[in-house]
Design an enzyme around this catalytic site. Structure first.
Site, PDB file in Angstrom:
ATOM      1  N   GLY A 138       0.811  -1.208   0.000  1.00 27.38           N
ATOM      2  CA  GLY A 138       0.000   0.000   0.000  1.00 27.38           C
ATOM      3  C   GLY A 138       0.846   1.260   0.000  1.00 27.38           C
ATOM      4  CB  CYS A 139       0.367   4.460   1.809  1.00 28.56           C
ATOM      5  SG  CYS A 139      -1.336   4.834   1.337  1.00 28.56           S
ATOM      6  CB  ALA A 140       4.322   1.314   3.695  1.00 32.92           C
TER       7      ALA A 140
END
Length: 353
Positions: A138-140
């Site tokens: 995801g965002c990471a």
């Protein structure tokens, strides 16, 4: 000798929309959601003015199958990756034949063969290049992908590493899902791609970025419900908690400090923060919980304002902003590139400018 980020380039799909346009559409699509008038105010609190989407707004008013969404994801994502990678190679003055590895990050669609297998051949990279597809962060993912690319560059000093992150968050929208999570997601998420070239130049030029000293990963125990996907017949259904800002100021902040301590650093030692702008409240939590400086926060706010939250590529958009549009950080000063994502997790990269 630590590898250096030689260039960063970004790309977006063609459909630029204002936040007010999306708000009006969502007001119609979610008209049966209880408490909509109160919940819809989230659009005014995101700090977003505009975003880029992979389809016109009208496309989202109709239901689409997972297969249809995923095919559009594949075609659009591959085009955006190619565009960002070509520009990154040009900025770094690197020929495709000099690339020895490709790291590709995504979470918003699936493909086998994975995207980088197609990308290697589109770009004319060596067919012997190391390929590392990373899915599900995801965002990471932008931060974790950069750390993995630096590790490959460190172990293969004669070759350059191409790292690319692409997310088409809008295509995961499920028409008819009237959950609060889906509404919040529509107020934040957008589409984009970013690519970086890493290597070991003899003498870094004025346009090159910082050295990568290493990365750290920290998982928050038993926090699976904070963010993620639920697989449903219509595709990837967002799972999204409202507790993320509180986590940054509390337990997650302590894990980030622990990650910094592994490099002999404390938060005040970090002179430049490259932060994934998960939302305006998350950035405020970084200021309150980690003492992040206003200059670093403004770089993240600027990207959030113009592009929204594009998941994994977003932190690389912030890095590009810091490299090419702002006054350069003091040579030799420490920086941290940081993003949060499903797990729930913090992924950090320690930099030296």
């Amino acid at each position: 000798m630590h590898p250096r980020i030689l260039s960063v380039a970004t790309a977006n799909p063609p459909h630029r929309v204002g936040q007010s346009e999306v708000r009006d559409l969502v007001q119609n699509l979610f008209d049966r959601l209880q408490g909509l008038e109160r919940l819809i105010r989230v659009f005014e609190n995101t700090g977003i003015e505009s975003r880029y989407l992979s389809a016109p707004l009208e496309w989202f008013t109709q239901p689409h199958s997972f297969a249809e969404k995923n095919q559009l994801w594949f075609e659009t994502a591959l085009d955006l990756c190619e565009k960002a990678c070509r520009e990154a190679l040009q900025l770094a003055a690197i020929e495709p034949k000099q690339v020895g590895a490709v790291v590709l990050v995504t979470t918003t669609g699936i493909a086998t063969p994975s995207l980088e297998a197609h990308l290697v051949q589109r770009l004319g990279l060596p067919l012997s290049a190391i390929r590392l597809p990373i899915w599900g962060l995801g965002c990471a993912g932008g931060s974790a992908g950069l750390a993995r690319a630096a590790e490959i560059a460190l172990n293969h000093p004669g070759a350059y590493v191409l790292m690319v992150a692409v997310e088409l968050c809008s295509l995961t929208f499920i028409q008819g899902d009237l959950s609060k999570s889906n509404l919040v997601a529509t107020s934040l998420f957008a589409d984009g791609a970013a690519a970086a070239v890493l290597g070991r130049p003899g003498e870094p030029g004025p346009g090159t970025g910082p050295k990568v000293l290493g990365g750290f990963s920290r998982l928050l125990p038993e926090s699976y419900e904070v963010m993620g996907w639920d697989i449903v017949p219509d595709g990837l259904q967002v799972r999204f908690a409202q507790s993320i800002p509180a986590l940054v100021e509390g337990e997650l902040g302590n894990l980030i400090r622990d990650g910094l301590a592994g490099f002999g650093l404390t938060a005040p030692d970090v002179k430049t923060w490259t932060l994934h702008p998960g939302g305006a409240k998350v950035l405020t939590a970084y200021r309150e919980g980690m003492g992040v400086d206003e200059k670093s926060l403004e770089a993240s706010h600027c990207v959030l304002r113009k592009f929204g939250n594009m998941s994994s590529p977003t932190v690389l958009f912030v890095l590009a902003h810091q490299m090419y549009q702002l006054e350069r950080p003091t040579p030799g000063s420490k920086g941290v590139l940081l993003a949060l994502g499903p797990g729930f997790a913090a992924e950090g990269v320690v930099l030296q400018w």
